[in-house]
Motif scaffolding. Structure first.
Motif, PDB file in Angstrom:
ATOM      1  N   GLY A 115       5.232   5.711  -2.418  1.00  0.00           N
ATOM      2  CA  GLY A 115       5.942   5.649  -1.148  1.00  0.00           C
ATOM      3  C   GLY A 115       7.326   6.253  -1.310  1.00  0.00           C
ATOM      4  O   GLY A 115       7.487   7.358  -1.806  1.00  0.00           O
TER       5      GLY A 115
ATOM      6  N   LYS B   1       0.859  -1.188   0.000  1.00  0.00           N
ATOM      7  CA  LYS B   1       0.000   0.000   0.000  1.00  0.00           C
ATOM      8  C   LYS B   1       0.893   1.236   0.000  1.00  0.00           C
ATOM      9  O   LYS B   1       1.836   1.322   0.793  1.00  0.00           O
ATOM     10  CB  LYS B   1      -0.875  -0.051   1.252  1.00  0.00           C
ATOM     11  N   SER B   2       0.619   2.185  -0.916  1.00  0.00           N
ATOM     12  CA  SER B   2       1.504   3.340  -1.062  1.00  0.00           C
ATOM     13  C   SER B   2       0.731   4.582  -1.488  1.00  0.00           C
ATOM     14  O   SER B   2      -0.293   4.486  -2.169  1.00  0.00           O
ATOM     15  CB  SER B   2       2.561   3.073  -2.149  1.00  0.00           C
ATOM     16  N   GLU B   3       1.251   5.748  -1.098  1.00  0.00           N
ATOM     17  CA  GLU B   3       0.803   7.022  -1.647  1.00  0.00           C
ATOM     18  C   GLU B   3       1.414   7.125  -3.039  1.00  0.00           C
ATOM     19  O   GLU B   3       2.624   6.925  -3.198  1.00  0.00           O
ATOM     20  CB  GLU B   3       1.304   8.189  -0.796  1.00  0.00           C
TER      21      GLU B   3
ATOM     22  N   ASP C  73      -2.137  13.559  -8.137  1.00  0.00           N
ATOM     23  CA  ASP C  73      -2.106  12.882  -6.844  1.00  0.00           C
ATOM     24  C   ASP C  73      -3.179  11.806  -6.854  1.00  0.00           C
ATOM     25  O   ASP C  73      -4.370  12.107  -6.973  1.00  0.00           O
ATOM     26  CB  ASP C  73      -2.350  13.887  -5.723  1.00  0.00           C
TER      27      ASP C  73
ATOM     28  N   GLY D 224      -3.526   9.582  -4.333  1.00  0.00           N
ATOM     29  CA  GLY D 224      -3.825   9.183  -2.970  1.00  0.00           C
ATOM     30  C   GLY D 224      -3.176   7.848  -2.629  1.00  0.00           C
ATOM     31  O   GLY D 224      -2.208   7.432  -3.250  1.00  0.00           O
ATOM     32  N   THR D 225      -3.740   7.169  -1.638  1.00  0.00           N
ATOM     33  CA  THR D 225      -3.214   5.879  -1.202  1.00  0.00           C
ATOM     34  C   THR D 225      -3.863   4.765  -2.008  1.00  0.00           C
ATOM     35  O   THR D 225      -5.088   4.669  -2.061  1.00  0.00           O
ATOM     36  CB  THR D 225      -3.485   5.659   0.296  1.00  0.00           C
TER      37      THR D 225
END
Length: 95
Positions: free
Chosen positions: A83, A34-36, A53, A55-56
């Motif tokens: 990330g 899981k990453s931005e 952007d 998001g996550t």
């Protein structure tokens, strides 16, 4: 995550499609965790054109889309960050 002594990439990124593109292009990405996620696009002079952007995003495959208005023909560069990992590449615009 490591395999032997090699660090596995935390994100893999496909070539954008279509390429060249005019207003919209897509990437398939695969996240190991899981990453931005964000993508910054620059012109050949290094000036920031736009940042997207997302998001996550959870681990696994995703398709992301970059949409532009009135982008001149030419070569641009992107930096996709997930990330602490970044992937750089080239985009070609042809209207």
């Amino acid at each position: 995550r490591t395999e032997g002594n090699m660090e596995l990439p935390k994100v893999t990124v496909s070539q954008n499609f279509p390429s060249p593109f005019s207003n919209e292009t897509h990437f398939n990405i695969n996240l190991l965790e899981k990453s931005e996620v964000d993508v910054s696009v620059f012109n050949t002079a290094g000036q920031l054109i736009k940042t997207f952007d997302f998001g996550t995003l959870g681990n696994g495959p995703h398709q992301i889309t970059l949409q532009f208005q009135n982008l001149n023909d030419g070569v641009y560069f992107f930096c996709l960050r997930a990330g602490m990992t970044s992937v750089n590449g080239k985009l070609v615009v042809k209207n």
